[in-house]
Design a protein around this motif. Structure first.
Motif, PDB file in Angstrom:
ATOM      1  N   SER A 164       0.855  -1.190   0.000  1.00  0.00           N
ATOM      2  CA  SER A 164       0.000   0.000   0.000  1.00  0.00           C
ATOM      3  C   SER A 164       0.890   1.240   0.000  1.00  0.00           C
ATOM      4  CB  SER A 164      -0.915  -0.011   1.234  1.00  0.00           C
ATOM      5  OG  SER A 164      -1.822   1.061   1.203  1.00  0.00           O
ATOM      6  N   PRO A 165       1.221   1.762  -1.170  1.00  0.00           N
ATOM      7  CA  PRO A 165       2.204   2.845  -1.282  1.00  0.00           C
ATOM      8  C   PRO A 165       1.832   4.120  -0.545  1.00  0.00           C
ATOM      9  CG  PRO A 165       1.758   1.844  -3.423  1.00  0.00           C
ATOM     10  CD  PRO A 165       0.742   1.300  -2.484  1.00  0.00           C
ATOM     11  N   GLY A 166       0.557   4.339  -0.259  1.00  0.00           N
ATOM     12  CA  GLY A 166       0.144   5.588   0.370  1.00  0.00           C
ATOM     13  C   GLY A 166       0.333   5.636   1.869  1.00  0.00           C
ATOM     14  N   LYS A 167       0.534   4.511   2.516  1.00  0.00           N
ATOM     15  CA  LYS A 167       0.609   4.469   3.975  1.00  0.00           C
ATOM     16  C   LYS A 167       2.026   4.759   4.452  1.00  0.00           C
ATOM     17  CE  LYS A 167      -3.295   1.386   4.791  1.00  0.00           C
ATOM     18  NZ  LYS A 167      -3.855   1.568   3.433  1.00  0.00           N
ATOM     19  N   THR A 168       2.121   5.551   5.524  1.00  0.00           N
ATOM     20  CA  THR A 168       3.422   5.943   6.068  1.00  0.00           C
ATOM     21  C   THR A 168       3.543   5.515   7.528  1.00  0.00           C
ATOM     22  OG1 THR A 168       2.576   8.092   6.807  1.00  0.00           O
ATOM     23  CG2 THR A 168       3.488   7.969   4.567  1.00  0.00           C
ATOM     24  N   TRP A 169       4.768   5.484   8.009  1.00  0.00           N
ATOM     25  CA  TRP A 169       4.999   5.170   9.416  1.00  0.00           C
ATOM     26  C   TRP A 169       4.426   6.264  10.317  1.00  0.00           C
ATOM     27  CZ3 TRP A 169       6.191   0.846  11.783  1.00  0.00           C
ATOM     28  CH2 TRP A 169       6.807  -0.170  11.051  1.00  0.00           C
ATOM     29  N   SER A 170       4.493   7.512   9.870  1.00  0.00           N
ATOM     30  CA  SER A 170       3.928   8.600  10.682  1.00  0.00           C
ATOM     31  C   SER A 170       2.430   8.420  10.846  1.00  0.00           C
ATOM     32  CB  SER A 170       4.231   9.959  10.036  1.00  0.00           C
ATOM     33  OG  SER A 170       3.625  10.071   8.755  1.00  0.00           O
ATOM     34  N   GLY A 171       1.758   8.025   9.771  1.00  0.00           N
ATOM     35  CA  GLY A 171       0.329   7.775   9.852  1.00  0.00           C
ATOM     36  C   GLY A 171       0.011   6.591  10.750  1.00  0.00           C
ATOM     37  N   ALA A 172       0.819   5.523  10.645  1.00  0.00           N
ATOM     38  CA  ALA A 172       0.588   4.330  11.458  1.00  0.00           C
ATOM     39  C   ALA A 172       0.726   4.636  12.944  1.00  0.00           C
ATOM     40  CB  ALA A 172       1.567   3.228  11.049  1.00  0.00           C
ATOM     41  N   VAL A 173       1.806   5.356  13.301  1.00  0.00           N
ATOM     42  CA  VAL A 173       2.021   5.699  14.714  1.00  0.00           C
ATOM     43  C   VAL A 173       0.949   6.679  15.198  1.00  0.00           C
ATOM     44  CG1 VAL A 173       3.600   6.810  16.336  1.00  0.00           C
ATOM     45  CG2 VAL A 173       4.497   5.258  14.592  1.00  0.00           C
ATOM     46  N   GLY A 174       0.658   7.677  14.374  1.00  0.00           N
ATOM     47  CA  GLY A 174      -0.389   8.634  14.745  1.00  0.00           C
ATOM     48  C   GLY A 174      -1.729   7.952  14.902  1.00  0.00           C
ATOM     49  N   PHE A 215      -3.591  -6.311   4.966  1.00  0.00           N
ATOM     50  CA  PHE A 215      -3.909  -7.624   4.414  1.00  0.00           C
ATOM     51  C   PHE A 215      -4.894  -7.498   3.253  1.00  0.00           C
ATOM     52  CE2 PHE A 215      -6.760 -11.362   4.348  1.00  0.00           C
ATOM     53  CZ  PHE A 215      -5.838 -12.333   3.998  1.00  0.00           C
ATOM     54  N   GLU A 216      -5.911  -6.673   3.442  1.00  0.00           N
ATOM     55  CA  GLU A 216      -6.884  -6.480   2.361  1.00  0.00           C
ATOM     56  C   GLU A 216      -6.226  -5.835   1.144  1.00  0.00           C
ATOM     57  OE1 GLU A 216     -10.603  -4.281   0.580  1.00  0.00           O
ATOM     58  OE2 GLU A 216      -8.826  -3.416   1.499  1.00  0.00           O
ATOM     59  N   SER A 217      -5.305  -4.894   1.383  1.00  0.00           N
ATOM     60  CA  SER A 217      -4.574  -4.269   0.279  1.00  0.00           C
ATOM     61  C   SER A 217      -3.742  -5.311  -0.461  1.00  0.00           C
ATOM     62  CB  SER A 217      -3.666  -3.153   0.815  1.00  0.00           C
ATOM     63  OG  SER A 217      -4.423  -2.103   1.366  1.00  0.00           O
ATOM     64  N   TRP A 218      -3.153  -6.240   0.290  1.00  0.00           N
ATOM     65  CA  TRP A 218      -2.353  -7.298  -0.333  1.00  0.00           C
ATOM     66  C   TRP A 218      -3.224  -8.198  -1.199  1.00  0.00           C
ATOM     67  CZ3 TRP A 218      -2.569 -12.685   0.546  1.00  0.00           C
ATOM     68  CH2 TRP A 218      -1.565 -13.419  -0.116  1.00  0.00           C
ATOM     69  N   ILE A 219      -4.409  -8.539  -0.692  1.00  0.00           N
ATOM     70  CA  ILE A 219      -5.329  -9.373  -1.465  1.00  0.00           C
ATOM     71  C   ILE A 219      -5.688  -8.694  -2.781  1.00  0.00           C
ATOM     72  CG2 ILE A 219      -7.681 -10.320  -1.545  1.00  0.00           C
ATOM     73  CD1 ILE A 219      -5.947 -11.955   0.221  1.00  0.00           C
ATOM     74  N   LYS A 220      -6.048  -7.426  -2.702  1.00  0.00           N
ATOM     75  CA  LYS A 220      -6.433  -6.697  -3.920  1.00  0.00           C
ATOM     76  C   LYS A 220      -5.254  -6.579  -4.889  1.00  0.00           C
ATOM     77  CE  LYS A 220      -7.997  -3.079  -1.773  1.00  0.00           C
ATOM     78  NZ  LYS A 220      -8.591  -1.754  -1.511  1.00  0.00           N
ATOM     79  N   ARG A 221      -4.080  -6.307  -4.359  1.00  0.00           N
ATOM     80  CA  ARG A 221      -2.912  -6.175  -5.227  1.00  0.00           C
ATOM     81  C   ARG A 221      -2.584  -7.512  -5.894  1.00  0.00           C
ATOM     82  NH1 ARG A 221       1.111  -2.540  -6.162  1.00  0.00           N
ATOM     83  NH2 ARG A 221       0.056  -1.094  -4.773  1.00  0.00           N
ATOM     84  N   ARG A 222      -2.762  -8.601  -5.164  1.00  0.00           N
ATOM     85  CA  ARG A 222      -2.470  -9.917  -5.721  1.00  0.00           C
ATOM     86  C   ARG A 222      -3.350 -10.224  -6.927  1.00  0.00           C
ATOM     87  NH1 ARG A 222      -3.546 -15.126  -6.212  1.00  0.00           N
ATOM     88  NH2 ARG A 222      -1.923 -16.681  -5.765  1.00  0.00           N
ATOM     89  N   PHE A 223      -4.604  -9.767  -6.865  1.00  0.00           N
ATOM     90  CA  PHE A 223      -5.535 -10.048  -7.951  1.00  0.00           C
ATOM     91  C   PHE A 223      -5.739  -8.850  -8.885  1.00  0.00           C
ATOM     92  CE2 PHE A 223      -6.726 -13.281  -4.815  1.00  0.00           C
ATOM     93  CZ  PHE A 223      -6.771 -14.408  -5.622  1.00  0.00           C
ATOM     94  N   GLY A 224      -4.904  -7.815  -8.715  1.00  0.00           N
ATOM     95  CA  GLY A 224      -4.941  -6.676  -9.621  1.00  0.00           C
ATOM     96  C   GLY A 224      -6.185  -5.814  -9.500  1.00  0.00           C
ATOM     97  N   MET A 225      -6.711  -5.658  -8.272  1.00  0.00           N
ATOM     98  CA  MET A 225      -7.900  -4.848  -8.044  1.00  0.00           C
ATOM     99  C   MET A 225      -7.537  -3.596  -7.255  1.00  0.00           C
ATOM    100  SD  MET A 225     -10.473  -6.675  -9.333  1.00  0.00           S
ATOM    101  CE  MET A 225     -11.987  -6.250  -8.467  1.00  0.00           C
ATOM    102  N   LYS A 226      -8.204  -2.489  -7.561  1.00  0.00           N
ATOM    103  CA  LYS A 226      -7.989  -1.249  -6.809  1.00  0.00           C
ATOM    104  C   LYS A 226      -8.923  -1.169  -5.611  1.00  0.00           C
ATOM    105  CE  LYS A 226      -7.772   3.780  -7.265  1.00  0.00           C
ATOM    106  NZ  LYS A 226      -8.629   4.076  -6.093  1.00  0.00           N
ATOM    107  N   ASP A 227     -10.220  -1.428  -5.838  1.00  0.00           N
ATOM    108  CA  ASP A 227     -11.225  -1.438  -4.778  1.00  0.00           C
ATOM    109  C   ASP A 227     -11.948  -2.783  -4.806  1.00  0.00           C
ATOM    110  OD1 ASP A 227     -10.787   1.232  -3.884  1.00  0.00           O
ATOM    111  OD2 ASP A 227     -11.969   1.964  -5.582  1.00  0.00           O
ATOM    112  N   SER A 228     -12.498  -3.170  -3.645  1.00  0.00           N
ATOM    113  CA  SER A 228     -13.226  -4.438  -3.602  1.00  0.00           C
ATOM    114  C   SER A 228     -14.543  -4.340  -4.364  1.00  0.00           C
ATOM    115  CB  SER A 228     -13.475  -4.866  -2.152  1.00  0.00           C
ATOM    116  OG  SER A 228     -14.227  -3.892  -1.447  1.00  0.00           O
ATOM    117  N   SER A 229     -15.105  -3.135  -4.456  1.00  0.00           N
ATOM    118  CA  SER A 229     -16.284  -2.857  -5.275  1.00  0.00           C
ATOM    119  C   SER A 229     -16.483  -1.339  -5.273  1.00  0.00           C
ATOM    120  CB  SER A 229     -17.536  -3.568  -4.731  1.00  0.00           C
ATOM    121  OG  SER A 229     -18.045  -2.911  -3.585  1.00  0.00           O
TER     122      SER A 229
END
Length: 272
Positions: A164-174, A215-229
């Motif tokens: 998930s390229p948009g997520k940062t450590w600063s966001g995770a800690v915050g 995990f959900e981002s990984w699932i979508k990336r594995r199957f080449g999806m941007k959103d689940s719907s």
């Protein structure tokens, strides 16, 4: 404020109002909402993994996932629901599929049913259950909201760029800090215990919610999806919106189970 952000906020407010209203009522209305959300997530799971394109296999999986969900809906004890879940999971693994997608259908059953069971058992029809679910919502929602805005404001090193390229450590800690604060605030308003043990629980749930998101981002990336719907305006699918809650709900249930048992997980944690 962009039009997409306004749409995102409006959709979130509507969903929060519905979720909080049904949570306040509890009991069977809450179970109905949880089961409907689970079915929606499973529909998106089968679409992402490609199972939905095979009608016979897809129907078989929906029959299997429907069995434990119906048991939850009718308030069957968890001592019956969990063995039934294990049985349908094993049956799901046995469904033939030359392309390997069948196993995704089986694992999706666990992904959907475990959080539905968890939230239903935690909420129940008690005041302790109400406090427990509100605490869970506060931690997950606080984590999600503040991780998004703090990450955008501060930036910095990426958390998991390959997933998930948009997520940062600063966001995770915050997100952890603010989600934990939100959860403790709910306990204080409710007059429940808010000691250091609950700070630790909130931190664990916040981290789990972010793992669920990844995990959900990984699932979508594995199957080449941007959103689940595109079911929820500005958010994507139900799975996109509840990915963090899926993991955190199961985590809270396990903690409650260890403290006061599988049938009354909220009593030992949030009871007076």
């Amino acid at each position: 404020m962009t039009s997409n952000l306004r749409l995102r906020i409006l959709s979130a407010l509507v969903m929060a109002a519905v979720a909080l209203g049904v949570t306040w009522i509890g009991d069977w209305p809450f179970r109905i909402l949880a089961v409907l959300a689970g079915l929606a997530i499973y529909a998106e799971w089968t679409t992402i993994s490609g199972i939905s394109s095979r009608r016979g296999v897809s129907l078989a999986y929906f029959v299997l996932v429907g069995i434990p969900l119906l048991l939850v809906l009718f308030g069957v004890p968890v001592g019956v629901v969990l063995p039934a879940l294990l049985a349908v999971f094993l049956l799901g693994l046995a469904i033939p599929g030359s392309d390997g997608k069948s196993r995704w259908g089986a694992w999706g059953i666990l992904y959907v049913v475990l959080p539905v069971v968890s939230m239903s058992m935690v909420r129940g029809d008690t005041t302790a259950g109400l406090v427990g679910i509100l605490f869970l919502f506060a931690v997950v929602w606080g984590t999600d909201i503040f991780a998004y805005f703090i990450g955008r404001a501060i930036g910095g090193p990426k958390l998991a760029p390959a997933i998930s390229p948009g997520k940062t450590w600063s966001g995770a800690v915050g997100g952890v800090v603010c989600g934990t604060a939100a959860g403790i605030a709910v306990l204080m308003v409710a007059g429940a215990s808010a000691g250091w043990a609950f700070v630790a629980i909130a931190v664990v749930l916040s981290v789990l919610s972010q793992i669920g998101d990844l995990f959900e981002s990984w699932i979508k990336r594995r199957f080449g999806m941007k959103d689940s719907s595109s079911f929820i305006p500005g958010h994507g699918g139900v799975m996109d919106r509840l990915d963090g809650l899926v993991a955190a709900a199961f985590g809270l249930y396990v903690i409650g189970w260890l403290v006061s048992g599988a049938e009354t997980p909220a009593a030992g944690l949030f009871g007076n």
